[in-house]
Design a protein around this motif. Structure first.
Motif, PDB file in Angstrom:
ATOM      1  N   UNK A  97      -4.610 -11.730   0.830  1.00  0.00           N
ATOM      2  CA  UNK A  97      -4.392 -10.723   1.879  1.00  0.00           C
ATOM      3  C   UNK A  97      -2.927 -10.293   1.930  1.00  0.00           C
ATOM      4  N   UNK A  98      -2.029 -11.238   1.769  1.00  0.00           N
ATOM      5  CA  UNK A  98      -0.601 -10.898   1.742  1.00  0.00           C
ATOM      6  C   UNK A  98      -0.290 -10.002   0.541  1.00  0.00           C
ATOM      7  N   UNK A  99      -0.884 -10.324  -0.582  1.00  0.00           N
ATOM      8  CA  UNK A  99      -0.679  -9.503  -1.782  1.00  0.00           C
ATOM      9  C   UNK A  99      -1.236  -8.096  -1.555  1.00  0.00           C
ATOM     10  N   UNK A 100      -2.418  -8.018  -0.944  1.00  0.00           N
ATOM     11  CA  UNK A 100      -3.019  -6.721  -0.670  1.00  0.00           C
ATOM     12  C   UNK A 100      -2.156  -5.908   0.290  1.00  0.00           C
ATOM     13  N   UNK A 101      -1.574  -6.548   1.257  1.00  0.00           N
ATOM     14  CA  UNK A 101      -0.689  -5.866   2.207  1.00  0.00           C
ATOM     15  C   UNK A 101       0.517  -5.275   1.468  1.00  0.00           C
ATOM     16  N   UNK A 102       1.097  -6.057   0.558  1.00  0.00           N
ATOM     17  CA  UNK A 102       2.223  -5.545  -0.242  1.00  0.00           C
ATOM     18  C   UNK A 102       1.784  -4.349  -1.081  1.00  0.00           C
ATOM     19  N   UNK A 103       0.569  -4.419  -1.634  1.00  0.00           N
ATOM     20  CA  UNK A 103       0.055  -3.303  -2.430  1.00  0.00           C
ATOM     21  C   UNK A 103      -0.147  -2.064  -1.565  1.00  0.00           C
ATOM     22  N   UNK A 104      -0.630  -2.264  -0.347  1.00  0.00           N
ATOM     23  CA  UNK A 104      -0.803  -1.135   0.569  1.00  0.00           C
ATOM     24  C   UNK A 104       0.525  -0.467   0.880  1.00  0.00           C
ATOM     25  N   UNK A 105       1.547  -1.266   1.129  1.00  0.00           N
ATOM     26  CA  UNK A 105       2.889  -0.717   1.377  1.00  0.00           C
ATOM     27  C   UNK A 105       3.397   0.042   0.158  1.00  0.00           C
ATOM     28  N   UNK A 107       1.570   1.392  -2.211  1.00  0.00           N
ATOM     29  CA  UNK A 107       0.757   2.608  -2.375  1.00  0.00           C
ATOM     30  C   UNK A 107       1.248   3.711  -1.439  1.00  0.00           C
ATOM     31  N   UNK A 108       1.600   3.359  -0.220  1.00  0.00           N
ATOM     32  CA  UNK A 108       2.109   4.354   0.732  1.00  0.00           C
ATOM     33  C   UNK A 108       3.435   4.938   0.243  1.00  0.00           C
ATOM     34  N   UNK A 109       4.322   4.070  -0.279  1.00  0.00           N
ATOM     35  CA  UNK A 109       5.595   4.566  -0.815  1.00  0.00           C
ATOM     36  C   UNK A 109       5.349   5.491  -2.006  1.00  0.00           C
ATOM     37  N   UNK A 110       4.442   5.095  -2.893  1.00  0.00           N
ATOM     38  CA  UNK A 110       4.137   5.922  -4.059  1.00  0.00           C
ATOM     39  C   UNK A 110       3.512   7.251  -3.646  1.00  0.00           C
ATOM     40  N   UNK A 111       2.683   7.233  -2.624  1.00  0.00           N
ATOM     41  CA  UNK A 111       2.069   8.469  -2.129  1.00  0.00           C
ATOM     42  C   UNK A 111       3.143   9.422  -1.604  1.00  0.00           C
ATOM     43  N   UNK A 112       4.127   8.888  -0.875  1.00  0.00           N
ATOM     44  CA  UNK A 112       5.230   9.735  -0.394  1.00  0.00           C
ATOM     45  C   UNK A 112       6.004  10.316  -1.583  1.00  0.00           C
TER      46      UNK A 112
END
Length: 164
Positions: A97-105, A107-112
């Protein structure tokens, strides 16, 4: 049991085959084994590594989490927890879950960043269209009289491309 009589899931793979199937280098496969990330790799004639389909599935998982940026330390910890069995399920869940949270962050940076690149591309395309139109008008191909050129060589009033 002879190879030809084995069910497909019991097929054995050489390190070369595993490298081709997984996209991992043979050096990486040996290192994963040395680090204890992959275990129970059989040995065939001459001591050559002999992998099973279950190894391929495990290596696919390892490759995926490594590709997403999981550190070797976290991966090693995860493997240790897997070996502990069900009693470590909650800790494995927390680690993933911690790894997934980092991936979500991430992904958001990459989307920006992707939106910024898309905006810049759109700006360049608009500038190219304006320049092409101005060039067409200058050459007289449009059937309309060309506007007078400015001192810069661009038609008067033509926008300056914003390439910066």
């Amino acid at each position: 049991m002879p190879e030809r009589n084995r069910p497909p899931d019991e097929h054995r793979y050489t390190i070369t085959e595993v490298a081709q199937l997984t996209g991992l280098r043979a050096h990486t496969l040996r290192w994963y084994e040395e680090m204890g990330l992959v275990t129970d790799v059989g040995r065939g004639p001459g001591g050559r590594r002999s992998y099973e389909a279950s190894h391929l599935r495990w290596l696919d998982f390892l490759a995926q989490v490594r590709e997403t940026g999981m550190t070797v330390a976290d991966l090693t910890r995860y493997v240790e927890l897997v070996r502990e069995g069900e009693k470590s399920a909650a800790e494995r869940l927390a680690l993933l879950e911690a790894h997934r949270c980092r991936l979500g962050d991430q992904a958001a940076r990459l989307e920006r960043c992707l939106r910024h690149v898309d905006d810049r591309l759109a700006s360049y395309r608009r500038a190219e269209q304006r320049l092409a139109l101005a060039t067409e008008q200058t050459s007289g191909r449009s059937g309309h009289p060309a506007p007078p050129a400015s001192a810069t060589g661009r038609p008067a009033g033509a926008p300056v491309p914003a390439y910066a």
